[in-house]
Design an enzyme around this catalytic site. Structure first.
Site, mmCIF file in Angstrom:
data_model
loop_
_atom_site.group_PDB
_atom_site.id
_atom_site.type_symbol
_atom_site.label_atom_id
_atom_site.label_comp_id
_atom_site.label_asym_id
_atom_site.label_seq_id
_atom_site.Cartn_x
_atom_site.Cartn_y
_atom_site.Cartn_z
ATOM 1 N N GLU A 25 29.528 -2.470 -21.092
ATOM 2 C CA GLU A 25 30.701 -1.925 -21.797
ATOM 3 C C GLU A 25 31.666 -3.024 -22.241
ATOM 4 O OE1 GLU A 25 34.191 -0.599 -19.958
ATOM 5 O OE2 GLU A 25 33.359 -0.581 -17.929
ATOM 6 N N LYS A 160 37.606 1.946 -8.191
ATOM 7 C CA LYS A 160 38.774 1.381 -7.511
ATOM 8 C C LYS A 160 39.567 2.495 -6.840
ATOM 9 C CE LYS A 160 39.740 -2.901 -9.910
ATOM 10 N NZ LYS A 160 39.359 -3.055 -11.317
HETATM 11 N N1 PSU Z 1 37.901 0.634 -13.686
HETATM 12 C C1 PSU Z 1 37.778 -0.691 -13.437
HETATM 13 N N2 PSU Z 1 37.639 -1.539 -14.494
HETATM 14 C C2 PSU Z 1 37.622 -1.106 -15.786
HETATM 15 C C3 PSU Z 1 37.745 0.313 -16.036
HETATM 16 C C4 PSU Z 1 37.878 1.134 -14.962
HETATM 17 O O1 PSU Z 1 37.808 -1.113 -12.292
HETATM 18 O O2 PSU Z 1 37.508 -1.921 -16.714
HETATM 19 C C5 PSU Z 1 37.700 0.816 -17.455
HETATM 20 C C6 PSU Z 1 36.296 1.325 -17.816
HETATM 21 O O3 PSU Z 1 36.048 1.027 -19.175
HETATM 22 C C7 PSU Z 1 36.443 2.827 -17.647
HETATM 23 C C8 PSU Z 1 37.845 3.040 -18.109
HETATM 24 O O4 PSU Z 1 35.515 3.587 -18.400
HETATM 25 O O5 PSU Z 1 38.565 1.938 -17.588
HETATM 26 C C9 PSU Z 1 38.425 4.362 -17.635
HETATM 27 O O6 PSU Z 1 39.630 4.618 -18.297
HETATM 28 P P1 PSU Z 1 40.297 6.062 -18.134
HETATM 29 O O7 PSU Z 1 40.687 6.161 -16.689
HETATM 30 O O8 PSU Z 1 41.480 6.044 -19.059
HETATM 31 O O9 PSU Z 1 39.260 7.057 -18.517
#
Ligand code: PSU
Ligand code: MN
Length: 308
Positions: A25, A160
């Site tokens: 990603e 996390k």
């Molecule tokens: N958690 C991490 N590192 C990241 C992300 C999440 O530890 O880089 C990123 C990933 O791309 C994940 C996104 O898909 O954040 C999720 O964002 P949201 O919670 O807005 O859906």
């Protein structure tokens, strides 16, 4: 092939000849880590996938084109531009394509593009999930719905603990997403190997995970799988340290009224800043570790008869 999709020739060739490909990603590059470590890590992860005999396909939206397989220059552009790049999840994809924009894809959007390209295995750091306080904010990452509907196995180090991991598991259960622990019975919590929550099943062999994917899709169940791969012991961080940092980051987000798609990038950035280089070094190591497992999984899946 979808008319809005560009697959890098090396990736297309691997897919056409049944060789293993691992999707990666790009939100992790632009919104998940600081420059220049973000681009360095993305390139090192690609190198790790290659070293394990698979072809990497980092995914993003480039000039409005869904793109599977980036050049070094494109990875560096995403890294240098950081938060100025649009963070693209499922709902954002049509707008970015219509505008011809540059977008960093989340787990959800990366899964969509990987599936369109015919890639079944994807490595990242951590997935999005149900946020703490979601019972009032309704903040649930679109990653979870994507896992419910799009047939890609996502190798991650759990999530996390900025998230409510218990609610995240409940949500995945409701939506029929298997959560597999690789050589562990407990859900890893990104920087630490054990969240205190169990996984659905422990599997110790990548070939067995590949067979599980095959069976799931042969059953017509569709959808994705979470392959939870704990951070190597020597790179894990003490739970107390990281818990304290996360508590502070969450308090700051609330005090500043951070909302919507900005929440996760804000928390990631604050956790990085508050722990200095410490958590970043661990973060990099766990992503490399996931890339290795994903390459092995893609190789095992490609080896299953008549599959790619
Ligand atoms: N958690 C991490 N590192 C990241 C992300 C999440 O530890 O880089 C990123 C990933 O791309 C994940 C996104 O898909 O954040 C999720 O964002 P949201 O919670 O807005 O859906
Ligand atoms: Mn959210």
């Amino acid at each position: 092939m979808n008319a809005l999709l560009d697959v890098h020739p090396e990736v297309a060739d691997a897919l056409a000849t049944g060789r293993p490909v691992v999707a990666l990603e790009s939100t992790i590059i632009s919104h998940g880590m600081p420059w220049p470590q973000n681009a360095e890590t993305a390139l090192a992860v690609e190198a790790e996938v290659r070293a394990q005999g698979a072809v990497p396909a980092t995914i993003a939206v480039i000039a409005g084109r869904l793109t599977a397989g980036l050049t070094r220059e494109q990875i560096e552009l995403l890294g240098r531009s950081g938060q100025a790049v649009a963070k693209v999840s499922r709902r954002d994809l049509p707008y970015l394509v219509m505008r011809g924009g540059l977008g960093a894809t989340t787990v959800a959007a990366t899964m969509i593009i990987a599936a369109l390209a015919g890639i079944r295995v994807f490595a990242t750091g951590g997935i999005g999930g149900v946020h703490r306080g979601a019972e009032t904010s309704l903040d649930i990452s679109a990653d979870l719905q994507e896992l419910a509907r799009t047939p890609v196995a996502v190798v991650c180090a759990g999530a996390k603990s900025i998230l409510d991991l218990g609610l995240t598991l409940e949500y995945l259960e409701t939506h029929g997403v298997p959560v597999i622990g690789y050589r562990t019975s407990s859900l890893p919590a990104f920087f630490s190997r054990d969240s205190g929550f169990g996984v659905d099943h422990r599997i110790d062999d990548a070939a067995d995970i590949a067979r599980l994917m095959q069976v799931k899709w042969d059953l017509g169940l569709g959808g994705g799988l979470v392959i939870a791969n704990p951070i190597p012991e020597r790179h894990a961080l003490a739970r107390e340290v990281i818990d304290q940092v996360i508590t502070q980051a969450l308090a700051e987000a609330q005090a500043q009224g951070v909302q919507g798609k900005a929440v996760t990038p804000f928390l990631l950035q604050r956790v990085n800043a508050l722990t200095g280089g410490h958590s970043l070094a661990s973060n990099i190591q766990l992503v490399l570790n996931n890339a290795r497992l994903a390459a092995a999984l893609a190789t095992a899946y490609a080896a299953l008869s008549g599959r790619k």
